[in-house]
Scaffold this active site. Structure first.
Site, PDB file in Angstrom:
ATOM      1  N   GLY A  13       0.820  -1.211   0.000  1.00  0.00           N
ATOM      2  CA  GLY A  13       0.000   0.000   0.000  1.00  0.00           C
ATOM      3  C   GLY A  13       0.846   1.249   0.000  1.00  0.00           C
ATOM      4  N   ALA A  14       1.946   1.211  -0.768  1.00  0.00           N
ATOM      5  CA  ALA A  14       2.937   2.293  -0.715  1.00  0.00           C
ATOM      6  C   ALA A  14       2.655   3.418  -1.690  1.00  0.00           C
ATOM      7  CB  ALA A  14       4.338   1.735  -0.971  1.00  0.00           C
ATOM      8  N   SER A 139      -4.612  -0.059  14.044  1.00  0.00           N
ATOM      9  CA  SER A 139      -5.345   1.198  14.204  1.00  0.00           C
ATOM     10  C   SER A 139      -5.777   1.352  15.652  1.00  0.00           C
ATOM     11  CB  SER A 139      -6.584   1.198  13.292  1.00  0.00           C
ATOM     12  OG  SER A 139      -7.451   2.269  13.607  1.00  0.00           O
ATOM     13  N   TYR A 152     -14.055  -2.904   9.856  1.00  0.00           N
ATOM     14  CA  TYR A 152     -12.727  -2.300   9.781  1.00  0.00           C
ATOM     15  C   TYR A 152     -11.990  -2.492  11.108  1.00  0.00           C
ATOM     16  CZ  TYR A 152      -9.095   1.258   9.211  1.00  0.00           C
ATOM     17  OH  TYR A 152      -7.878   1.920   9.158  1.00  0.00           O
ATOM     18  N   ALA A 153     -12.677  -2.232  12.218  1.00  0.00           N
ATOM     19  CA  ALA A 153     -12.058  -2.406  13.534  1.00  0.00           C
ATOM     20  C   ALA A 153     -11.638  -3.860  13.737  1.00  0.00           C
ATOM     21  CB  ALA A 153     -13.028  -1.966  14.631  1.00  0.00           C
ATOM     22  N   ALA A 154     -12.475  -4.783  13.285  1.00  0.00           N
ATOM     23  CA  ALA A 154     -12.167  -6.202  13.448  1.00  0.00           C
ATOM     24  C   ALA A 154     -10.961  -6.603  12.607  1.00  0.00           C
ATOM     25  CB  ALA A 154     -13.383  -7.045  13.065  1.00  0.00           C
TER      26      ALA A 154
END
Length: 247
Positions: A13-14, A139, A152-154
């Protein structure tokens, strides 16, 4: 600075945000950087920027979920000694009723499977050399949850779990694995929600601002560099005090 001379780093993801800042940071300190992203234009831009600054960079244009392509990049580079598992996609503030299976699967495919795939791709050479540094980008939402985008949190909690488990699994091979959980960072991804949303989240932390990607890249370079050699299985939290957890 030359902390990473002779080392090859793969940053997933650069093409933008934290990933780009990290790729450029490691490149400026002597690493040969494999710049992975699905966006060809972004990869080209980052590779050109690193080379313009007299660094060495290799393009890797494919999905982070493509384990075969990741393995090929590692092989062509002669092995990877540093891996930053950064690739991710947003959850788009979806409450549970709005999370369809396709969105769920894509998010877990990139964050979770992509992290596992990239790690497996670089692991043989790291084990053979009995040296490696792996950092998973988690995160603050993995630590305390999030009332929107629970998937997303998971997913971010999963990559944190990977780091802790892999630190134990890979320690006999001299491979250190950690995770980093940023707070709000001003990137293209966070700006998708709008400037007001960014300001609102920044107001929740104790220093009342967001971080720039370069600040997070400094932390990453420290952890995967020579000064981070006594740290493994840990979570670092450059988050402005949102949240404060633990003892």
């Amino acid at each position: 600075m030359s902390d990473f001379v002779g080392q090859t780093a793969l940053v997933t993801g650069a093409g933008s945000g934290i990933g780009r800042a990290t790729a450029e940071k490691l490149g400026s300190q002597g690493a040969r950087v494999i710049v992975q992203d699905v966006d060809e234009g972004r990869v080209t831009e980052v590779v050109d920027a690193i080379r313009k600054a007299k660094g060495e960079a290799l393009p890797a244009i494919y999905s982070v979920a493509d384990e075969a392509a990741l393995r090929q990049s590692a092989l062509e580079a002669g092995g990877v000694s540093i891996l930053v598992n950064n690739a991710g996609v947003p959850g788009f503030n979806a409450v549970i009723e709005d999370i369809d299976k396709a969105a769920y699967e894509r998010l877990f495919d990139i964050h979770v499977w992509g992290t596992l795939a990239a790690t497996r791709a670089v692991l043989p050479e790291m084990k053979a050399k009995r040296y490696g540094r792996i950092l998973n980008i988690s995160s603050n939402r993995a630590q305390v949850g999030f009332e929107r985008s629970s998937h997303y949190a998971a997913a971010k909690a999963a990559v944190l779990g990977f780091a802790k488990a892999w630190a134990r699994e890979f320690a006999p091979y001299g491979i250190l694995v950690n995770a980093l959980a940023p707070g709000v960072v001003r990137t293209g991804m966070t700006l998708r929600y709008g400037q007001d949303a960014l300001d609102e989240e920044a107001a929740l932390n104790l220093v009342k601002r967001w971080a720039e990607p370069e600040e997070i890249a400094d932390w990453i370079a420290f952890v995967v560099g020579p000064k981070g050699g006594f740290m493994t299985g840990q979570l670092l939290c450059p988050n402005g005090g949102d949240p404060i957890v633990g003892i």
